[in-house]
Design an enzyme around this catalytic site. Structure first.
Site, short mmCIF file in Angstrom:
data_model
loop_
_atom_site.label_atom_id
_atom_site.label_comp_id
_atom_site.label_asym_id
_atom_site.label_seq_id
_atom_site.Cartn_x
_atom_site.Cartn_y
_atom_site.Cartn_z
N GLU A 1 -1.00 1.18 -5.40
CA GLU A 1 -0.65 -0.04 -4.68
C GLU A 1 -0.60 -1.24 -5.62
OE1 GLU A 1 -3.75 -0.39 -1.64
OE2 GLU A 1 -4.03 1.76 -1.78
N HIS B 1 0.85 -1.20 0.00
CA HIS B 1 0.00 0.00 0.00
C HIS B 1 0.88 1.26 0.00
CE1 HIS B 1 -3.07 2.79 1.25
NE2 HIS B 1 -3.95 1.88 1.59
C1 BG6 Z 1 -7.11 1.66 0.17
C2 BG6 Z 1 -8.54 1.25 0.02
O1 BG6 Z 1 -6.28 0.63 -0.27
O2 BG6 Z 1 -6.82 1.93 1.54
C3 BG6 Z 1 -9.46 2.32 0.60
O3 BG6 Z 1 -8.85 1.03 -1.36
C4 BG6 Z 1 -9.07 2.62 2.04
O4 BG6 Z 1 -10.81 1.88 0.53
C5 BG6 Z 1 -7.59 2.97 2.08
O5 BG6 Z 1 -9.86 3.69 2.52
C6 BG6 Z 1 -7.07 3.27 3.49
O6 BG6 Z 1 -7.41 2.25 4.35
P1 BG6 Z 1 -7.06 2.36 5.89
O7 BG6 Z 1 -7.65 1.13 6.52
O8 BG6 Z 1 -5.57 2.42 6.00
O9 BG6 Z 1 -7.71 3.65 6.39
#
Ligand code: BG6
Length: 298
Positions: free
Chosen positions: A264, A160
């Site tokens: 990502e 991510h």
């Molecule tokens: C992304 C998702 O990968 O991560 C989103 O597609 C999400 O939907 C984002 O809001 C952040 O997620 P988190 O759990 O780190 O707030």
């Protein structure tokens, strides 16, 4: 056993839990910072010292929750589902198990996370996750998942990455044209990307299916870019929370949505099924690109 290597790998134990690991690659002048919590890479710097990854000033680095920024690891669930959001890997302490460097080699560490009583309580599968971070001019991250149990299991995974940018409205992501994507903001509707350069001017949350393996994030303000090259990961996610969603996130400041875009590498739409003893590998390699025209090229 110490994994420290003078001039290449420094380890700083943290008061709360785990450690911070700093990697240096002398020949290219690059460096990386990693928290064993989540095996999260939080900084990737060129010789000039700027972090090419966004790390929120409000990120919780204490080990109490996933780190907002850098490259959190998503496994075995992408997004929401029966497990905590994005799975169980990004908020557990990983163990450093290998470090290497050499005059003509990248500076490398491997961290591992194994299933244990706590992971088995929420996801009843025995696994070994190994994450190898190799630094030279590029930053290469390799996630290897092994089924150490005696029944098949299926999982999703993603790296991510939060890329640091000067201004979200002056960023172009290419080339995802003609790729089908799931629009998470439109009831998971399948759509097709029409633009060869994707620009972001509102909340964006998309999973591009079977995307090209090279994606370029071009920052027009700084005249630099990052090329992300993936293998093993079929899909790519593009996410920016924009104004309202970031205002509701405790670990982001009001203006932070302007300063990052997440692109990502992910295996999301078709989960991987692993039989006992088998493994799967997903790799992401990041390279900085200077897009400024030079004298003689103008
Ligand atoms: C992304 C998702 O990968 O991560 C989103 O597609 C999400 O939907 C984002 O809001 C952040 O997620 P988190 O759990 O780190 O707030």
């Amino acid at each position: 056993m110490t994994y420290e290597i003078p001039g290449a790998i420094e380890i700083t134990p943290l008061f709360d839990s785990g450690a911070k690991i700093n990697l240096f690659h002398a020949a290219s002048g690059t460096s990386v910072e990693i928290y064993t919590f989540g095996a999260t890479v939080t900084a990737w710097r060129a010789r000039t010292g700027e972090n090419s990854l966004f790390l929120s000033e409000k990120a919780d680095l204490s080990g109490a929750q996933a780190i907002r920024g850098g490259i959190p690891i998503i496994f075995p669930q992408f997004g929401n589902g029966p497990l905590p959001a994005h799975g169980l890997a990004r908020n557990r302490d990983w163990e450093l198990v290998l470090s290497e460097m050499g005059p003509h080699l990248p500076t490398t560490v491997t961290l591992k996370l194994e299933s244990n009583r706590k992971t088995l309580a929420i996801w009843p599968h025995k696994f070994l996750a190994e994450y190898t971070i190799s630094l030279d001019e590029t930053l290469r991250t390799e996630l290897r998942i092994t089924n150490t149990g005696d029944t098949d299991f299926s999982f999703q995974a993603a790296l991510h990455s939060y890329f640091s940018i000067a201004d979200i409205e002056r960023v172009a992501i290419s080339d995802l044209s003609t790729v089908t994507y799931i629009d998470k903001l439109a009831a998971l509707e399948h759509k097709t990307e029409n633009n060869s350069e994707l620009r972001i001017s509102s909340e964006t949350d998309r999973v591009y299916l079977n995307s090209p393996n090279t994606i370029l994030v071009r920052d027009e303000t700084s005249g630099t870019g990052i090329a992300m090259e993936k293998s093993g990961f079929a899909d790519a996610v593009v996410w920016n929370p924009w104004i309202e969603k970031s205002a509701g996130m405790k670990d982001l400041s009001a203006d932070d949505f302007k300063k990052f875009v997440c692109v990502e590498a992910g295996q999301i739409d078709t989960p991987v099924t692993l039989a006992p003893g088998l493994n799967w590998i997903g790799i992401q390699e990041l390279q900085r690109i200077d897009l400024q025209p030079r004298w003689g090229e103008i």
